[in-house]
Design an enzyme around this catalytic site. Structure first.
Site, mmCIF file in Angstrom:
data_model
loop_
_atom_site.group_PDB
_atom_site.id
_atom_site.type_symbol
_atom_site.label_atom_id
_atom_site.label_comp_id
_atom_site.label_asym_id
_atom_site.label_seq_id
_atom_site.Cartn_x
_atom_site.Cartn_y
_atom_site.Cartn_z
ATOM 1 N N GLN A 136 0.828 -1.204 0.000
ATOM 2 C CA GLN A 136 0.000 0.000 0.000
ATOM 3 C C GLN A 136 0.864 1.256 0.000
ATOM 4 O O GLN A 136 1.639 1.469 0.929
ATOM 5 C CB GLN A 136 -0.877 -0.025 1.263
ATOM 6 N N TYR A 138 0.423 4.723 0.531
ATOM 7 C CA TYR A 138 -0.467 5.790 0.991
ATOM 8 C C TYR A 138 0.313 6.886 1.726
ATOM 9 O O TYR A 138 0.477 7.985 1.240
ATOM 10 C CB TYR A 138 -1.550 5.220 1.915
ATOM 11 N N GLU A 253 -9.818 -1.597 5.151
ATOM 12 C CA GLU A 253 -8.690 -1.752 6.070
ATOM 13 C C GLU A 253 -9.142 -1.670 7.524
ATOM 14 O O GLU A 253 -8.785 -2.489 8.345
ATOM 15 C CB GLU A 253 -7.635 -0.668 5.782
ATOM 16 N N GLU A 384 -7.431 9.271 16.963
ATOM 17 C CA GLU A 384 -7.839 10.677 16.941
ATOM 18 C C GLU A 384 -8.605 11.003 15.651
ATOM 19 O O GLU A 384 -9.596 11.744 15.668
ATOM 20 C CB GLU A 384 -6.608 11.584 17.080
#
Lengths: 401, 356
Positions: A136, A138, A253, A384
């Site tokens: 991935q 990202y 995910e 968060e």
């Protein structure tokens, strides 16, 4: 009438169960019984044994590693009921599903939704056969929680893009054949300037450097792209659609991470405590404070598992994602960490072994898992960020930005 | 929210509408202002029994609907949202004790009356300020029951007491040999110490060794359902308030420090709901009731405790005033947290069930 069709359905179910049993009997090497491949969300390198390879090929050929994916792309084409039977029968035989990793958990479902016909034909069947490992692309050094701030740039060169930039936290990058990445195609628009691109990891200009983590392992890499040529056919969706597609993938995910928090598996906390501390004549833990804390964590773990089950039932019943799904990731990962911490504490210094003699394999693995588990509340959208999402999208609290 | 059948959805919608329209918190204020020690509105209770709510766990042959505990929980949750002062929770538990442990005569004598509202039942178990069903001194000799029971909920309005004695559960009618001392608790509902002095008692002899535990588990879950409604109401009221109140020229809901607290509470509330609904479903399925009931009440205690405190804090100064409802939820919460098992009691029980 109802009785007749019910009987037909039952016999269909029975026939399928028999088909699975025959298949497992013929193809599953008994030497692998009880061993599973701990793939999880992160790909593992290393060579396969001939037995492992044979089992992967057998189940991959049948499409049963990806049981509910469409048959035309190499999936099993099974309905949910059949997939459940397949799982039951594999478990009963001590067998496991050898097809896993990010291709199965995240990229495949996303490509099936957004890819064009040629892309699905090219990329899905090798995932079903467990032949191609995906990583991935990202996060970047300056695009973590603020993922849309990514700067890796794909410049339009007519028939191809020229990609320059750096990705980080590339899970399994050192073992991956291909990378699904979100890259910038337009610097003037933060969200609409992002595109979803598939990059061969053996392309000239791709360099991978493993990152050593606090757990001592290197499941993640830094990945550098220097003038990497990527054919235009490897653009998924339209240019500028990458943020939408990329976020959809993150939903897959997060669903996968929530249940996979550290601290599961192995002995229960209470069994561990019985082994490492005193028990009174009634079989109760003599350490009342510890006993209370274990009960506290286990009660909350129970209600988390019930919540995960409820989210599935609700989503199925209402035909969309249940709103409590958004809370699962933060709940499951935090509780997983609490359980891992308590397990360490129960064992005292015996639970803190790094390496060498004097520790059992599970004890050492427990330490690494406890440390690695700290990542679960950070990756895939930190706690968060999950709180921001719940506040804004579910509770309708206004954007603070 | 658990996946409901059509019957259950109708029941829930009806209860929701009735509670919102006929029994908002202003009705509790009226009950409080009346000063009546039984602390509920007879007319409102008559309306509830007319809708069949008192007979939800009572078999049809005895005048109930036999919808089960999940259905009862749906109604109780809605009533909890508006703090409806009603003996319906205790009446339901008293009825379930008779369903579980009564003989045919006892069932025929009491269940139709408990379903119709002709009589009200409650549970008299604990003999001290803390829940401790292992410490019962009440005794029965020759069908006469003697002992004291502390903080019996809904005692003032009750016609029938399901009383724990050393050797099991008994039915005792109000009247001769039963005297009552009011105990005013912070929730300003009905609580009383009871003294039984040779009161005529009938044993619930059919429930086996575990009858007391079985009844208490039902009580734990149904009280947890009431707390679930209360927690939901506090959460929604607080969220609405944060979306309205302006300070520093900003709506409070835009402050991230508050957003994250609400997100935490949203997740807590999700866990509480899952635990409570699973407890109700366990009772209906008859499987794993003790563990599920313990988890349900423990999670209800944990989450309601937190939400009742946060509700006050996030309302700021006005949350401290009697004019606002949020304080009522705090006071009722603490009473229910202590009812049929405090958090430490429940953790001990959970560990014992788990064999550690």
């Amino acid at each position: 009438m109802a009785t007749v069709s019910q009987t037909d359905a039952d016999s269909g179910v029975d026939a399928f169960r028999e088909e699975v049993r025959t298949f497992v009997r013929e193809h599953f090497p008994q030497e692998l019984k009880g061993k599973s491949l701990a793939m999880g969300g992160v790909e593992i390198g290393g060579a396969e044994t001939p037995d492992q390879k044979a089992w992967r090929k057998a189940i991959g050929q049948r499409g049963w590693g990806t049981p509910t994916w469409p048959k035309e792309y190499g999936g099993g084409g099974l309905n949910r009921k059949q997939a459940a039977i397949l799982n039951e029968e594999l478990a009963r035989a001590g067998a496991y599903n050898p097809i896993g990793g990010m291709g199965v958990l995240m990229f495949g479902p996303t490509l099936l939704e957004y890819g064009n016909e040629a892309q699905k034909k090219e990329h899905i069947p090798p995932i079903c056969r467990g032949e191609i490992r995906w990583c991935q692309g990202y996060s970047e050094p300056n695009a973590g929680s603020d993922l849309a701030n990514l700067q890796t740039f794909a410049e339009d060169k007519g028939d191809h893009y020229l990609v320059n930039g750096q990705k980080t936290w590339t899970s399994g990058g050192q073992w991956a054949h291909k990378c699904f990445a979100i890259v910038r195609t337009d610097r003037s628009d933060k969200h609409n300037g992002i595109s979803f691109l598939l990059i061969d990891m053996d392309s000239p200009g791709v360099e991978v450097r493993p990152i050593t983590m606090i757990s001592g392992t290197s499941p993640f890499c830094e990945t550098f792209f220097t003038n990497v040529k990527v054919p235009k056919e490897n653009l998924v969706g339209k240019e500028g659609q990458g943020w939408t597609i990329g976020k959809r993938l993150l939903q897959h995910e997060r669903t996968n991470i929530s249940g996979a928090g550290a601290g599961r598996g192995g002995p229960s906390l209470s069994d561990l405590a019985k082994k490492h501390s005193q028990v009174d004549s009634n079989g109760k833990l003599a350490d009342q404070v510890l006993r209370d804390r274990i009960a506290d964590v286990e009660i909350r773990w129970s209600s988390f598992l019930l919540t995960a089950r409820r989210a599935v039932e609700e989503s199925k019943a209402q035909g969309g994602v249940s709103e409590i799904s958004s809370a699962l990731k933060k709940l499951g990962t935090k509780l997983g960490q609490e359980r891992a911490e308590l397990a360490i504490e129960i064992m005292g210094k015996q639970g803190l072994g790094w390496e060498g003699d004097g520790f059992t394999g599970p004890e050492l693995a427990g330490v690494r898992a406890w440390l690695y588990g700290k990542a679960t509340t950070i990756y895939g959208g930190s706690t968060e960020i999950q709180n921001n999402i719940i506040a804004k999208r579910v509770l309708g609290m206004l954007d603070h930005q | 929210m658990a996946v409901l059948n059509e019957e259950q959805e109708m029941l829930r919608d009806m209860a929701r509408e009735w509670a919102a329209n006929e029994s908002p918190v202003t009705e509790f204020r009226k009950v409080r202002a009346s000063g009546a020690p039984e602390a509920f509105d007879r007319a409102a209770y008559a309306a509830m029994t007319e809708m069949g709510w008192a007979g939800i766990v009572i078999p049809e042959e005895h005048g109930g609907s036999d919808f089960g505990f999940l259905s009862a929980g749906l109604v109780v949750e809605e009533l909890g949202k508006t703090l409806t002062a009603t003996p319906i929770v205790m009446n339901t538990i008293a009825a379930s004790a008779i369903v579980l442990g009564g003989n045919d005569e006892q069932k025929a004598a009491w269940l139709p009356r408990l379903a119709s509202g002709a009589a009200i039942g409650t549970l008299a178990i604990d003999e001290g300020a803390k829940h401790d069903p292992a410490a019962i001194a009440t005794q029965v000799t020759d069908g006469k029951l003697s002992g004291t029971k502390a903080f019996v909920p809904e005692a003032h309005g009750a016609d029938l007491f399901v009383v724990a004695a050393k050797d099991g559960l008994y039915l005792v009618e109000k009247g001769d040999g039963v005297s009552l001392t009011t105990r005013n608790l912070t929730d300003q509902r009905s609580h009383a110490d009871l003294t039984f002095d040779g009161a005529k008692a009938q044993k619930l002899a059919n429930g086996g060794e575990s009858l007391l535990d079985d009844v208490l588990d039902r009580a734990r879950v149904l009280v947890a359902a009431e707390m679930l409604g209360m927690a939901q109401a506090v959460f929604e009221t607080t969220l609405d308030y944060l979306k309205q109140r302006v300070q520093f020229n900003q709506v409070l809901a835009t402050f991230q420090a508050l957003q994250h607290r609400m997100a935490d509470m949203f997740a807590d509330l999700a866990q509480m709901r899952s635990a409570v609904e699973a407890g109700l479903q366990a009772i209906d399925s008859g499987f794993g009731i003790a563990r599920a009931a313990t988890v349900a009440k423990a999670e209800a205690n944990r989450v309601m405790h937190k939400l009742s405190n946060e509700g006050i804090q996030l309302h700021g100064g006005i949350g401290m005033t009697d004019e606002y409802d949020v304080g009522f939820y705090l006071k009722r919460s603490r009473v229910l947290e202590a009812t049929w098992g405090s958090t430490s009691y429940l953790r001990d029980r959970f560990a014992a069930i788990g064999g550690y």
